[in-house]
Design an enzyme around this catalytic site. Structure first.
Site, PDB file in Angstrom:
ATOM      1  N   LYS A 271      33.801 -39.083   4.115  1.00 16.83           N
ATOM      2  CA  LYS A 271      33.476 -38.463   2.824  1.00 16.83           C
ATOM      3  C   LYS A 271      32.244 -39.166   2.254  1.00 16.83           C
ATOM      4  O   LYS A 271      32.142 -40.392   2.364  1.00 16.83           O
ATOM      5  CB  LYS A 271      34.685 -38.729   1.912  1.00 16.83           C
TER       6      LYS A 271
ATOM      7  N   LYS B 265      36.481 -42.489   5.652  1.00 17.89           N
ATOM      8  CA  LYS B 265      37.263 -41.254   5.516  1.00 17.89           C
ATOM      9  C   LYS B 265      36.428 -40.020   5.866  1.00 17.89           C
ATOM     10  O   LYS B 265      36.901 -38.895   5.746  1.00 17.89           O
ATOM     11  CB  LYS B 265      37.763 -41.097   4.062  1.00 17.89           C
TER      12      LYS B 265
HETATM   13  N1  CTP Z   1      42.910 -33.968  -9.036  1.00 21.93           N
HETATM   14  C1  CTP Z   1      43.635 -33.070  -9.854  1.00 21.93           C
HETATM   15  N2  CTP Z   1      43.142 -31.805 -10.070  1.00 21.93           N
HETATM   16  C2  CTP Z   1      41.969 -31.419  -9.520  1.00 21.93           C
HETATM   17  C3  CTP Z   1      41.217 -32.314  -8.712  1.00 21.93           C
HETATM   18  C4  CTP Z   1      41.726 -33.576  -8.490  1.00 21.93           C
HETATM   19  O1  CTP Z   1      44.711 -33.407 -10.353  1.00 21.93           O
HETATM   20  N3  CTP Z   1      41.541 -30.186  -9.742  1.00 21.93           N
HETATM   21  C5  CTP Z   1      43.457 -35.282  -8.778  1.00 21.93           C
HETATM   22  C6  CTP Z   1      43.709 -35.538  -7.297  1.00 21.93           C
HETATM   23  O2  CTP Z   1      44.922 -34.928  -6.892  1.00 21.93           O
HETATM   24  C7  CTP Z   1      43.742 -37.047  -7.242  1.00 21.93           C
HETATM   25  C8  CTP Z   1      42.706 -37.434  -8.318  1.00 21.93           C
HETATM   26  O3  CTP Z   1      42.521 -36.271  -9.139  1.00 21.93           O
HETATM   27  O4  CTP Z   1      45.028 -37.538  -7.612  1.00 21.93           O
HETATM   28  C9  CTP Z   1      41.381 -37.874  -7.716  1.00 21.93           C
HETATM   29  O5  CTP Z   1      40.977 -36.838  -6.843  1.00 21.93           O
HETATM   30  P1  CTP Z   1      39.623 -36.797  -6.013  1.00 21.93           P
HETATM   31  O6  CTP Z   1      39.929 -36.631  -4.577  1.00 21.93           O
HETATM   32  O7  CTP Z   1      38.740 -37.901  -6.406  1.00 21.93           O
HETATM   33  O8  CTP Z   1      38.988 -35.423  -6.600  1.00 21.93           O
HETATM   34  P2  CTP Z   1      38.775 -34.001  -5.938  1.00 21.93           P
HETATM   35  O9  CTP Z   1      38.092 -33.151  -6.962  1.00 21.93           O
HETATM   36  O10 CTP Z   1      40.059 -33.468  -5.358  1.00 21.93           O
HETATM   37  O11 CTP Z   1      37.747 -34.357  -4.765  1.00 21.93           O
HETATM   38  P3  CTP Z   1      37.430 -33.585  -3.398  1.00 21.93           P
HETATM   39  O12 CTP Z   1      37.098 -32.167  -3.710  1.00 21.93           O
HETATM   40  O13 CTP Z   1      36.264 -34.363  -2.816  1.00 21.93           O
HETATM   41  O14 CTP Z   1      38.681 -33.704  -2.536  1.00 21.93           O
END
Ligand code: CTP
Length: 144
Positions: A51, A49
């Site tokens: 990432k 991805k």
């Molecule tokens: N999620 C959430 N609220 C946030 C961050 C994440 O509800 N502030 C949710 C995402 O929508 C997803 C789950 O947590 O359903 C896992 O998200 P993940 O992608 O692992 O976390 P992120 O913090 O969004 O990571 P990144 O910044 O790398 O995208």
């Protein structure tokens, strides 16, 4: 509770630098059923991805398993496995944060699909940026 009374909630993610947004998502997911199962992106899948997680799959899994809202964690290895997982696990609800709205509507052939509102002002990306900017400031202080 018998297996037939169980309501399985399935969700996916990387859950790197486990934070309050993750906790709140999992807490609300747990209120939608009796068992929360998380498909956790492996390090290889993250690489696919584009990432890179700070924490290894094993460490992210260890933390998720210690979360009171999570019952089970299994590896997510590729994009195509979600429908098979839903069937295999007997999922009743598929949950993701609303940054994914519409992206997983195809799961509605297997279970309910729910997009929960994201917790504002927190994400793994934001945490990485904060740590990186503090590191830059620290490097400018000769005594550190
Ligand atoms: N999620 C959430 N609220 C946030 C961050 C994440 O509800 N502030 C949710 C995402 O929508 C997803 C789950 O947590 O359903 C896992 O998200 P993940 O992608 O692992 O976390 P992120 O913090 O969004 O990571 P990144 O910044 O790398 O995208």
């Amino acid at each position: 509770m018998t297996a037939s009374q169980e309501r399985i909630v399935l969700t996916y993610g990387t859950f790197d630098l486990f934070h309050a947004g993750h906790v709140r998502l999992l807490q609300r997911a747990s209120e939608l059923g009796s068992k929360v199962i998380v498909g956790l992106s492996t390090d290889d899948f993250n690489a696919l991805k584009g990432k890179q997680a700070v924490m290894s799959y094993e460490d992210r899994k260890c933390i998720l398993e210690a979360c009171r809202y999570v019952d089970e964690v299994f590896p997510e290895n590729h994009w195509e496995q979600k429908t098979f997982d839903a069937q295999r696990l007997g999922a009743d609800v598929f949950v993701m944060g609303d940054d994914w709205t519409g992206k997983f509507d195809f799961m509605s052939g297997h279970c309910d699909v729910v997009y929960l509102s994201r917790t504002p002002d927190v994400s793994t990306t934001l945490l990485k940026k904060k740590i990186s900017s503090w590191r830059n400031i620290a490097q400018q202080i000769p005594s550190l």
